[in-house]
Design an enzyme around this catalytic site. Structure first.
Site, short mmCIF file in Angstrom:
data_model
loop_
_atom_site.label_atom_id
_atom_site.label_comp_id
_atom_site.label_asym_id
_atom_site.label_seq_id
_atom_site.Cartn_x
_atom_site.Cartn_y
_atom_site.Cartn_z
N CYS A 2 29.09 54.75 25.28
CA CYS A 2 29.75 55.78 24.43
C CYS A 2 29.68 57.00 24.81
CB CYS A 2 28.80 55.73 23.12
SG CYS A 2 28.70 53.68 22.76
N ARG A 27 35.61 58.04 29.90
CA ARG A 27 34.55 56.63 29.99
C ARG A 27 34.83 55.58 29.36
NH1 ARG A 27 29.20 59.68 29.89
NH2 ARG A 27 28.40 58.00 28.34
N TRP A 75 31.60 52.53 22.83
CA TRP A 75 32.09 51.44 23.92
C TRP A 75 31.19 50.31 23.08
CZ3 TRP A 75 34.64 49.73 28.07
CH2 TRP A 75 34.06 48.71 28.63
N ASN A 101 24.28 55.97 22.09
CA ASN A 101 24.91 55.19 23.10
C ASN A 101 23.85 54.46 23.96
OD1 ASN A 101 25.92 54.74 25.45
ND2 ASN A 101 25.68 56.53 26.53
N GLY A 102 23.76 53.27 23.87
CA GLY A 102 22.83 52.42 24.44
C GLY A 102 22.66 50.90 23.51
N GLU A 484 33.59 38.14 49.04
CA GLU A 484 33.77 39.34 48.09
C GLU A 484 33.71 40.74 49.14
OE1 GLU A 484 34.56 40.54 45.56
OE2 GLU A 484 33.34 42.36 45.06
N LYS A 488 36.73 43.53 49.03
CA LYS A 488 36.41 44.90 48.80
C LYS A 488 36.96 45.53 49.90
CE LYS A 488 34.94 45.39 45.07
NZ LYS A 488 35.49 44.12 44.97
N GLU A 491 40.95 45.72 49.42
CA GLU A 491 41.45 46.33 48.37
C GLU A 491 41.57 48.10 48.54
OE1 GLU A 491 38.34 44.74 45.59
OE2 GLU A 491 40.18 43.79 44.36
N HIS A 507 36.76 26.00 64.01
CA HIS A 507 37.99 25.19 63.77
C HIS A 507 39.24 25.98 63.59
CE1 HIS A 507 35.19 21.99 63.41
NE2 HIS A 507 34.56 22.30 62.41
N LYS A 606 43.76 47.54 37.29
CA LYS A 606 42.17 46.96 36.75
C LYS A 606 42.39 45.97 36.22
CE LYS A 606 37.86 47.72 36.37
NZ LYS A 606 37.11 47.57 37.59
C1 BG6 Z 1 41.80 42.44 39.51
C2 BG6 Z 1 41.05 43.46 39.60
O1 BG6 Z 1 43.25 43.07 38.93
O2 BG6 Z 1 41.51 41.82 38.59
C3 BG6 Z 1 39.66 42.84 40.36
O3 BG6 Z 1 41.33 44.51 40.55
C4 BG6 Z 1 39.18 41.99 39.41
O4 BG6 Z 1 38.87 43.97 40.43
C5 BG6 Z 1 40.29 40.82 38.76
O5 BG6 Z 1 37.95 41.12 39.82
C6 BG6 Z 1 39.72 40.23 37.69
O6 BG6 Z 1 39.75 40.96 36.81
P1 BG6 Z 1 38.68 40.49 35.37
O7 BG6 Z 1 38.90 41.83 34.36
O8 BG6 Z 1 39.38 39.20 34.83
O9 BG6 Z 1 37.46 40.23 35.84
#
Ligand code: BG6
Length: 611
Positions: A2, A27, A75, A101-102, A484, A488, A491, A507, A606
């Site tokens: 928050c 935030r 939040w 906030n917490g 993963e 990263k 991306e 293989h 996102k």
């Molecule tokens: C993608 C994000 O669009 O969606 C990733 O860039 C994320 O970072 C993936 O892992 C899944 O998103 P969410 O919100 O369902 O976990």
């Protein structure tokens, strides 16, 4: 997380508070509110759900007069995002207000005790409990020192994390703040002073600030600020000059939100565990709602990084709960005509709670009568509505498009879920679970240790930032980490990186190896260690460079790998949590070396809310 702003001074507080909240908008939040002490000594509260603009419209032209006030962007962690649950929260008679906030872990028991003393509550929040707790401690007292003491006594009864701000109608020039594991900073003006969760809210008004440390309480009036610890011992602290511009301040001084969020990871793990460990037991009351006796199998469904968390979750649930589990990408699951019934638990993982494919899988599970358990970060997001059980990451908003801290939070929560299912299925004695819980508690410090080695990782990244193709390989618990880690790098640096089971390299993919194709090998301790060493030797035989993630103290790896990214030793099922950190840093520094737009990578969102 928050946003909090507070003001005490000769100017009308409302505009200053609203401006401060606007500077904290980055935030992330779901509701907002302000409280002002009017010249008639009345506390006026105005709060609304949704964006700040909704609050501004609701205040249209009638901002309450008054020179003392608090503002808050929420939040949500406890209680749906709505007007009732928005802050500020008041005591029974509206004579004092609090913003927070917490997470107050013991708010339930505190609330029962206060109800027994006649307090009545209007919201579901842990924050409102603090308002009544202070009311109880202030009862029969008066004067500024007594109010500060009442806040201090109230906080000594609370367990958890808080950044808190409060004032009472009797003290028109007193603002009280307190902090434990959530940020808070004091802004020092001339004849006026400010409280804020974060520096950006202070920038238009002052560059003189005072840090409030964990376990401290601060009292502000127009003249200045006084600080004590929770035992009431006064603390003297020198102000510091804020040198940041607004953009740097929003990132907490880090060059990118991604790096800021990686450095939040020790706290994020602690927050994911907060209130969920009780001695040698995992406490997940949310799981009570599932009829485990009927459940014979679990599907774990998600997208992107969340899917890789699901792959680890599958191993964890089979390891600790001996429940057959399958991790499937949501866009595949939804069209695969899966066998779903009341005996099949569908676990859906989504940070945003809005990803279209994962939501579609959720609806399919519901229609089939399968029980659903959601692991999500955003309280009240679409996927949390109608789920049989919801486990929140409690990670705060993740601003960077790519997932970092929420991935670690997912792994921590999935570990707790697997242990809880194992406990409930009678498969885990306390003696078995205790060492795992202790290691979970130690993880924050171990992540800190990895972060201390960031510069060495940056140096390695600089040496490989000009390559075009990478392989990431791993076996067993390290395999999802390889996937993963590759994601990263793809991306944010736009380099091609492929995660692959190390045992599968021969293989096919090994045909691609040459000195220009580096291989990142996850080589954490475990029964498969010798096998990954053999895979590394296969790779070296093709003259490819090998970078390895390995455990501190591993001498063997230095004979085989060209570079080593070290992590502290941990239990094998928890190693994906630690392995993720050097791989996130490696991707970050490669992308930074290549001048990429790290927080907003091209073509990515996102949350992909369309199919
Ligand atoms: C993608 C994000 O669009 O969606 C990733 O860039 C994320 O970072 C993936 O892992 C899944 O998103 P969410 O919100 O369902 O976990």
């Amino acid at each position: 997380m928050c946003g909090i702003v507070g003001y005490v001074g000769p100017r009308t507080a409302a505009p200053i508070l609203l401006d401060g909240l606007q500077r904290l908008e980055y935030r992330g939040y779901d509701s907002a509110g302000i409280a002002i002490l009017t010249p008639e000594r009345k506390i006026e509260i105005k709060k609304t759900q949704g964006r700040l603009s909704v609050l501004l419209d609701a205040l249209q032209g009638s901002t309450p007069p008054g020179y003392l006030g608090l503002g808050h962007t929420r939040w949500a962690t406890h209680g749906e995002p709505n007007e009732i649950n928005a802050h500020p929260h008041a005591d029974c008679d509206g004579r004092l207000v609090v913003v927070h906030n917490g997470i107050i872990e013991n708010y339930g028991s505190l609330r029962e005790g206060l109800r027994a003393k006649g307090h009545h509550f209007t919201s579901e929040t842990d924050t409102e409990v603090l308002a009544h707790l202070i009311e109880e401690e202030y009862r029969g007292h008066q004067g500024p020192d007594e109010f500060v003491t009442a806040v201090r006594r109230a906080l000594k009864q609370a367990r958890g994390a808080y950044a808190l701000a409060a004032f009472c109608a009797e003290e028109p020039e007193l603002l009280v703040g307190a902090r434990l594991f959530s940020p808070m900073v004091v802004g020092l003006g001339s004849g006026e002073n400010y409280l804020a969760s974060d520096i950006p809210a202070l920038l238009p008004y002052t560059r003189q600030a005072l840090i409030v440390e964990d376990g401290e309480i601060v009292a502000l009036d127009r003249e200045g600020a006084s600080i004590w610890n929770l035992e009431g011992v006064a603390i003297s602290r020198e102000p510091f000059h804020i040198g940041w511009d607004l953009e740097a301040a929003e990132k907490g001084g880090y060059p990118h939100f991604m790096l800021k969020e990686i450095y939040e990871e020790p706290q994020v793990i602690a927050n994911a565990l907060r209130g969920r460990l009780d001695g040698e037991r995992v406490l997940l009351p949310e799981v009570d709602k599932l009829d485990l006796a009927k459940i014979q199998k679990a599907y774990i469904v998600a997208c992107g990084t969340s899917h890789y968390a699901g792959l680890v979750g599958k191993r964890l649930i089979e390891e600790f709960a001996r429940l057959p589990a399958e991790s499937i990408i949501a866009s595949e699951f939804r069209y695969s005509n899966p066998v779903l019934d009341q005996n099949t638990l569908v676990i859906l993982i989504s940070q945003s709670g809005e990803t279209a494919d994962t939501l579609a899988a959720f609806r399919l599970a519901k229609e089939s009568g399968a029980p659903t358990l959601v692991v999500a970060n955003v309280l009240g997001s679409s996927i949390t509505r109608g789920a049989d059980a919801v486990l929140y990451l409690q990670a705060g908003p993740e601003i960077c498009v790519v997932a970092t801290k929420t991935y670690l939070a997912m792994l921590a929560v999935l570990t707790l879920l697997a242990l809880d299912l194992g406990q409930r299925r009678g498969l885990l004695a306390h003696s078995q679970i205790a060492p795992i819980l202790q290691e979970l508690r130690d993880l924050s410090a171990k992540v800190d240790r990895v972060l201390d080695g960031a510069e060495a990782i940056a140096e390695i990244a600089r040496r490989y930032a000009d390559r075009k193709n990478f392989f990431f390989i791993g076996r067993g618990w390290d395999y999802p980490s390889a996937l993963e880690g590759a994601l990263k790098l793809k991306e944010i640096s736009y380099l091609h990186a492929e995660g692959y089971p190390a045992g599968e390299l021969k293989h096919g993919p090994i045909a691609l190896l040459d000195p220009e194709v580096p291989v990142m090998a996850l080589a954490t301790p475990g029964p498969l260690y010798e096998k990954i060493i053999s895979n590394i030797q296969e790779v070296k035989a093709r003259r490819a460079k090998v970078l390895a993630v390995a455990a501190e103290g591993d001498k063997e790896i230095t004979h085989h790998a060209d570079e080593v990214l070290w992590i502290p030793r941990t239990l094998e099922p928890l190693s994906p949590i630690l392995s993720a950190v050097p791989l996130q840093l490696f991707a970050y520094y490669v992308a930074r070396e290549r001048g990429c737009d790290i927080d907003k990578p091209r073509n990515l969102a996102k949350s992909v809310t369309v199919e």
